[in-house]
Design an enzyme around this catalytic site. Structure first.
Site: not given
Ligand code: AMP
Length: 548
Positions: A241, A243, A263, A293, A335, A410
Site C-alpha cells: 500500500e 505510505k 494514533r 491515514e 486501510f 510491532r
Molecule cells: P511510522 O510512523 O513511520 O512508524 O509508519 C507507520 C505509520 O504510517 C502508521 O502508523 C500510519 O499512520 C502511516 N500509514 C500511512 N499509510 C499507511 C497505510 N497504507 N497503512 C498503514 N499505515 C499507514
C-alpha cells in the site's frame, strides 16, 4: 501517595519500581484505582479524554506567589535555583501561613475532583476560578505533597514509570495473566478500568473485555524493512500500500454518532467536521471501527500532499475550525477495519478485513481506500514503490495478507519501507539543561549547518532523541568547555562538536535561522573525526530538498 512518588523518584530499577507499586496498589481501594494509576503515569485524565488542564508555568507561578506572599520574581528565581518547579513549590510552601485553624488532610479524591472541575471550566472568569482550585489544593498540601501536586497539574510528574511497569505490578498483585491484561489494556486504553476488572473478575473477566465503540484502541504498529526484496523474503505474497504522509486516524461509527482518534488516542472529532460527515454518509454499517491515514492536500483538485505541519495545524486548532477546513483540505485513505456491527475482526485475516472494508465503504473524493496491490513479484512491487515515491509519498507499507490485527504491537504483520534520507553532519551551537533525572545533562541540542558564503552557522533544528543516557553524558562533557553564554536553562555554545543526524524530512520554517527545520532529528553518532569545516552547508541542504 506523595511518599510513593518520592520513593519512585529515588529508584531507578524497573523491578524495584514494580515492587514498590505492587505494594501500594494492593492496599488501594478499588474505586480509587483508576485515579491512582493515572496519577502514577503523571496524568489526570485518560489519553482519550477531551479534558485538558491547560495550566502553564506562568499561571502556576502566579498561584505560588498568591499563596506564599512571595513576589512572582522571587518564585521564578526559586525555580531557577532549584531547577524544577516542584522542588521550588515544596520549599516555598514550607512556610505558608495557615489560613484555617484546622486544615483538612488532602486526599487523592480531592485532587482529582478539583482538577476535574478545573478542566471543565470555560468562558469568563475561568482563569480566576482555575487559580482558585489550585490555590485551594496547595493550601492543603504538606511540603512534599506540594512538590507533586504542582508537577501533576503541570503534567510534568516525570517519575519514570512506564505503562509496562504499572501493568506488571497489576498482574502480580491480582495474580492475573500478563498477556490477558495487556490485551484488555490495548482494547480499552485505560489501565485503571482494566485493573478493576482484574481485581474483581480475574482472568475470566479480562478475557471477556471487548472493544467499545467510542473508545479508541491501540493501533497495530509497523516494523521497518530495508528493501522490497527483504520484505518479500519474509512475506509472499504481500499486500503493498502507499505510505501516506499524514496522521493515523481511527474512525468510530455508532449510528449517526462519529468519533475520530489519532494514533496517540487523542480525540480529534471536533477538528474534522468534514470527515465526520463523510464517515456518517459513507460507512455502510450502523457500528464500525475503521482505520486510515488522514492527509492534508493542496486542494480538492490538486490532491498532492502538503507537509505534515499543515495537518498538524488542523489537529491543534480547537476553535474557529471552519476557516481551516477551507484553507487546509484533508482526505482520508482507509486501510483497515477492526469492528463491524457485533463482529470483532482482530482475529481475521488482513485480506478478508480489506475485502469487507471495500464492501462497506462508499468511496468519495476525500473518503478513499488506500491503494492496494497483492503480489509476490519483485518487479511489480518495485514499480508500485517507485510510483508512490514519484507521487510525493513517503514510501510503501507492506502487510501480511494472512495476519490478524494485533493492537499496540510491532509484530511483523506490517512493514514500512521509506525512502532513505541522507544523514547530515551538523554543529551544536546551543543546548538546554535537562530536568528531573537529567538536570545535570544538556538534553536538547540546537543544531546548525554552515552558510558557505558567510561562514556563519545557521540553526536548523533541535534534537533531543536518539541518544542513550551514556551519550547524553558524553555530549554534555564535550560541550561544557565550549559554553559561551548561559541564561536560565538555555546555553549558547561555540561550534566545534559535530554530530551526524538523521531526520524524517526537511521543512521550511521561520523558527530557525537557516529558514529550514529538520523533522524528528535524531543522533546517529558523534563525529569525533570531523571538524567544523566538515559541517554540511546550506546549499547541500537545499540540494537534498530538490532531489527528494
Ligand atoms: P511510522 O510512523 O513511520 O512508524 O509508519 C507507520 C505509520 O504510517 C502508521 O502508523 C500510519 O499512520 C502511516 N500509514 C500511512 N499509510 C499507511 C497505510 N497504507 N497503512 C498503514 N499505515 C499507514
Amino acid at each position: 501517595m506523595a511518599e510513593l512518588f518520592q520513593q519512585l523518584e529515588k529508584t531507578s530499577g524497573r523491578l524495584e519500581k514494580t515492587s514498590i507499586i505492587s505494594d501500594f496498589i494492593s492496599d488501594t481501594p478499588v474505586d480509587l484505582m483508576p485515579t491512582v494509576l493515572l496519577f502514577l503515569r503523571g496524568r489526570v485524565f485518560p489519553l482519550w479524554s477531551e479534558k485538558e488542564l491547560g495550566m502553564g508555568d506562568k499561571l502556576m507561578i502566579k498561584v505560588l506567589s498568591n499563596i506564599t506572599g512571595a513576589s512572582e520574581i522571587h518564585v521564578e528565581d526559586k525555580i531557577r535555583e532549584k531547577g524544577d518547579i516542584g522542588f521550588a513549590a515544596e520549599e516555598l510552601l514550607v512556610n505558608k501561613t495557615q489560613t484555617t485553624l484546622f486544615t483538612e488532610e488532602l486526599t487523592v479524591e480531592k485532587v482529582h475532583s478539583n482538577l476535574t472541575k478545573l478542566a471543565e471550566l470555560s468562558g469568563k472568569k475561568s482563569r480566576e476560578r482555575k487559580i482558585g482550585y489550585i490555590s485551594e489544593l496547595l493550601s492543603m498540601t504538606k511540603p512534599l505533597e506540594s512538590r507533586y501536586v504542582v508537577r501533576l497539574v503541570l503534567e510534568e510528574l516525570r517519575l519514570g514509570v512506564g505503562e509496562g511497569t504499572v501493568r506488571d505490578a497489576i498482574a502480580s498483585v491480582f495474580n492475573v495473566d500478563a498477556s490477558l491484561l495487556e490485551r484488555a489494556r490495548s482494547l480499552r486504553c485505560d489501565l485503571g478500568e482494566v485493573a478493576k476488572i482484574a481485581r474483581q473478575e480475574g482472568d475470566e473477566g479480562l478475557r471477556r473485555v471487548s472493544m467499545k465503540p467510542g473508545r479508541p484502541i491501540e493501533v497495530m504498529l509497523a516494523q521497518k524493512a530495508e528493501s522490497i526484496e527483504d520484505v518479500l523474503g519474509k512475506i509472499t505474497p504481500a499486500a503493498f500500500e502507499i505510505k501516506y504522509d499524514g496522521a493515523r486516524l481511527q474512525i468510530h461509527k455508532m449510528g449517526d454518532n462519529i468519533e475520530l482518534f489519532t494514533r496517540r488516542l487523542e480525540k480529534v472529532t471536533k477538528q474534522f467536521p468534514e470527515i465526520v460527515s463523510a464517515a456518517r454518509d459513507n460507512i455502510k454499517a450502523s457500528t464500525a471501527i475503521v482505520e486510515g491515514e488522514l492527509v492534508a492536500i493542496q486542494s480538492k483538485v490538486d490532491r498532492n500532499p502538503r507537509p505534515f505541519q499543515d495537518l498538524s495545524k488542523r489537529i491543534r486548532r480547537k476553535y474557529r475550525i471552519n476557516d481551516l477546513v477551507e484553507q487546509i483540505p484533508v482526505e482520508v485513505n482507509l486501510f483497515d477495519i477492526v469492528l463491524y456491527e457485533e463482529r470483532e475482526l482482530l482475529g481475521e485475516r488482513f485480506d478478508d478485513r480489506r475485502k469487507l472494508l471495500e464492501k462497506i465503504i462508499n468511496k468519495t473524493d476525500s473518503f478513499r481506500l488506500s491503494e492496494y496491490l497483492v503480489t509476490s513479484n519483485l518487479k511489480e512491487a518495485d514499480e508500485f514503490y517507485q510510483k508512490a515515491i514519484k507521487m510525493g509519498h513517503e514510501g510503501v507499507m507492506v502487510k501480511n495478507p494472512g495476519a490478524p490485527y494485533q493492537p499496540g504491537s510491532r509484530v511483523g504483520y506490517m512493514y514500512k519501507i521509506k525512502q532513505v534520507m541522507e544523514t547530515l553532519d551538523l554543529a551544536v551551537v546551543g543546548a538546554t539543561w535537562g530536568e528531573g533525572r537529567r538536570a545535570h545533562w544538556m538534553s536538547s541540542f540546537l543544531l546548525a549547518l554552515r552558510d558557505e558564503d558567510t561562514g556563519e552557522f545557521l540553526s536548523v533544528g533541535r534534537m533531543a532523541t536518539g541518544l542513550t543516557d551514556k551519550q547524553f553524558k558524553e555530549v554534555t562533557s564535550l560541550l561544557k568547555p565550549l559554553v559561551v553564554v548561559e541564561s536560565g536553562k538555555e546555553i549558547g555554545i561555540k561550534p566545534k562538536v559535530v554530530l551526524e543526524v538523521a531526520y524524517d524530512e526537511i521543512q521550511k520554517s521561520q523558527t530557525y535561522e537557516s529558514g529550514y527545520a529538520l523533522r524528528f532529528p535524531r543522533l546517529v553518532r558523534i563525529r569525533y573525526d570531523k571538524g567544523i569545516k566538515d559541517v554540511n552547508t546550506l546549499s547541500r541542504l537545499k540540494d537534498l530538498i530538490t532531489s527528494h
